[in-house]
Design a protein around this motif. Structure first.
Motif, PDB file in Angstrom:
ATOM      1  N   ILE A 107      67.665  83.732 -55.451  1.00 16.07           N
ATOM      2  CA  ILE A 107      69.113  83.941 -55.404  1.00 16.07           C
ATOM      3  C   ILE A 107      69.738  83.846 -53.922  1.00 16.07           C
ATOM      4  O   ILE A 107      70.579  83.264 -53.314  1.00 16.07           O
ATOM      5  CB  ILE A 107      69.425  85.406 -55.814  1.00 16.07           C
ATOM      6  CG1 ILE A 107      69.203  85.076 -57.528  1.00 16.07           C
ATOM      7  CG2 ILE A 107      71.002  85.224 -55.794  1.00 16.07           C
ATOM      8  CD1 ILE A 107      69.511  85.810 -58.199  1.00 16.07           C
ATOM      9  N   GLN A 108      68.836  84.627 -52.414  1.00 11.57           N
ATOM     10  CA  GLN A 108      69.136  84.654 -51.212  1.00 11.57           C
ATOM     11  C   GLN A 108      68.463  83.330 -51.031  1.00 11.57           C
ATOM     12  O   GLN A 108      69.745  82.502 -50.094  1.00 11.57           O
ATOM     13  CB  GLN A 108      68.320  85.778 -50.109  1.00 11.57           C
ATOM     14  CG  GLN A 108      68.690  87.120 -51.533  1.00 11.57           C
ATOM     15  CD  GLN A 108      70.445  87.732 -51.206  1.00 11.57           C
ATOM     16  OE1 GLN A 108      70.986  87.867 -51.601  1.00 11.57           O
ATOM     17  NE2 GLN A 108      70.088  87.432 -49.369  1.00 11.57           N
ATOM     18  N   ARG A 111      71.405  80.898 -51.631  1.00 19.36           N
ATOM     19  CA  ARG A 111      73.041  81.138 -50.850  1.00 19.36           C
ATOM     20  C   ARG A 111      72.755  80.527 -49.355  1.00 19.36           C
ATOM     21  O   ARG A 111      74.128  79.639 -49.145  1.00 19.36           O
ATOM     22  CB  ARG A 111      73.343  82.400 -50.536  1.00 19.36           C
ATOM     23  CG  ARG A 111      73.442  83.287 -51.999  1.00 19.36           C
ATOM     24  CD  ARG A 111      73.758  85.405 -51.904  1.00 19.36           C
ATOM     25  NE  ARG A 111      74.221  85.012 -53.607  1.00 19.36           N
ATOM     26  CZ  ARG A 111      74.202  86.753 -53.093  1.00 19.36           C
ATOM     27  NH1 ARG A 111      74.323  87.663 -52.902  1.00 19.36           N
ATOM     28  NH2 ARG A 111      74.845  87.371 -54.781  1.00 19.36           N
ATOM     29  N   ASN A 112      71.148  80.498 -49.154  1.00 22.61           N
ATOM     30  CA  ASN A 112      71.565  80.198 -48.047  1.00 22.61           C
ATOM     31  C   ASN A 112      70.388  79.719 -47.764  1.00 22.61           C
ATOM     32  O   ASN A 112      69.198  80.076 -47.128  1.00 22.61           O
ATOM     33  CB  ASN A 112      71.294  81.700 -46.805  1.00 22.61           C
ATOM     34  CG  ASN A 112      72.528  82.312 -46.295  1.00 22.61           C
ATOM     35  OD1 ASN A 112      73.574  81.971 -46.605  1.00 22.61           O
ATOM     36  ND2 ASN A 112      72.382  83.194 -47.089  1.00 22.61           N
ATOM     37  N   TYR A 197      68.195  73.147 -53.304  1.00 18.29           N
ATOM     38  CA  TYR A 197      68.482  74.109 -53.918  1.00 18.29           C
ATOM     39  C   TYR A 197      67.541  74.067 -55.050  1.00 18.29           C
ATOM     40  O   TYR A 197      67.284  74.998 -56.292  1.00 18.29           O
ATOM     41  CB  TYR A 197      69.754  73.685 -55.106  1.00 18.29           C
ATOM     42  CG  TYR A 197      71.165  73.939 -53.733  1.00 18.29           C
ATOM     43  CD1 TYR A 197      71.067  74.829 -53.136  1.00 18.29           C
ATOM     44  CD2 TYR A 197      71.289  72.891 -52.903  1.00 18.29           C
ATOM     45  CE1 TYR A 197      72.350  75.218 -52.393  1.00 18.29           C
ATOM     46  CE2 TYR A 197      72.694  72.682 -52.301  1.00 18.29           C
ATOM     47  CZ  TYR A 197      72.951  74.407 -52.309  1.00 18.29           C
ATOM     48  OH  TYR A 197      73.907  74.900 -51.118  1.00 18.29           O
TER      49      TYR A 197
END
Length: 314
Positions: A107-108, A111-112, A197
């Protein structure tokens, strides 16, 4: 002979642990090195997975050692269930450290996202890891196959197994092989579509996979820890042995509990034929214990309910 069989089972379990430990330790180091070079979230998740599995094998080794302790006054039936306790700890570590951290890191990374790198090193480590994990998985598969019944699937054999060492490593390695495939697919899709992604998405899927493996492992070890029986098929065969004895009038109830991978407790509510002398009943009980032990050497404790003796009184 029973002790020799027990020693053979212990050697088989130890072989499974040592194979898994060596494979996971080497793979974990390689995955972390490549994750640092390429910045792959999926590869980092796989590194975490292998590290957790390495620690898990050490927990299983501890469980094997504790379970081998002889019975004493506080534990008259021995310490066999220690192995199930430590296998349950393995399930918790897979869930929290393996699955939880992989999902969090994925998930982190979503985001980045990190910029894409050449996937060559990732593919190389994944291929080597698949070879090591495949070897370890095959060792545990062979141990499971020793108890495999005709027509039974490997999954059914795993579910019926009472050896937490073997089925724990089998579940771990199965999840590891599937996780490697997910990591490879995520890295490949990211490279094909030039998208950062897919890789972290693969990390999340690996985490979900580990949570599922932990749930399966926790269910199996939990059932054994709280007192799972030896199985209905085995109970039916034991009942047949009792009913075939000339001294037995009827069998009311048989209850069993797994005390360890190779140790079972059995209680029997039977009615012997009326008019039998006490010494005849004792002879019949000794004969039944011998007959049951010949077919099921793992049944090391057989207790007859007192009602069986009262029913013989004229």
């Amino acid at each position: 002979m029973a002790d020799e069989g027990k020693d053979d089972k212990k050697k088989g379990g130890n072989k499974v642990i040592y194979a898994a430990l060596a494979a996971n330790l080497g793979i974990a180091v390689a995955k972390f090195v490549v994750a640092a070079i390429t910045g792959s979230a999926a590869m980092l998740a796989e590194g975490i997975h292998s590290t957790v599995d390495t620690g898990n094998e050490l927990l299983l080794m501890l469980g094997e050692k504790q379970a081998a302790k002889p019975a004493d006054a506080r534990h008259p039936f021995g310490y066999g269930k220690e192995l199930y306790f430590w296998a349950l700890m393995v399930a918790l570590s897979v869930f929290s450290l393996g699955g939880g951290f992989s999902i969090y890191h994925g998930i982190q990374a979503l985001r980045n996202p990190e910029p894409l790198e050449d996937p060559l090193w990732n593919y190389l480590v994944l291929a080597v890891s698949a070879c090591f994990e495949g070897y370890s998985w095959n060792v545990s598969r062979k141990e499971l196959n020793k108890k495999r019944k005709p027509g039974a699937s490997l999954w059914q054999t795993m579910r019926a197994s009472k050896d937490a060492t073997v089925f724990t490593v089998f579940i771990e390695d199965s999840a590891a092989l599937i996780g490697l495939a997910i990591a490879a697919i995520g890295i490949t899709l990211g490279y094909i579509f030039d998208s950062p992604y897919f890789d972290p998405a693969a990390s999340i899927l690996i985490g979900v996979l580990l949570v599922g493996a932990a749930f399966t492992l926790g269910r199996e070890t939990g059932n054994l820890l709280v007192g799972e029986s030896m199985g209905q098929d085995a109970i039916r065969r034991v009942r047949g042995i009792f009913e075939d004895d000339a001294a037995v009038l009827c069998v009311d109830r048989l209850m069993s509990m797994q005390l360890g991978p190779e140790e079972v407790l059995l209680t029997a509510a039977v009615q012997f034929k009326r008019g039998m002398r006490i010494d005849e009943v004792e002879t019949a009980i000794a004969r039944l214990q011998k007959a049951v032990g010949a077919v099921f050497p793992t049944i090391r404790h057989i207790y007859f309910e007192s009602g069986a003796l009262r029913a013989t009184m004229p």
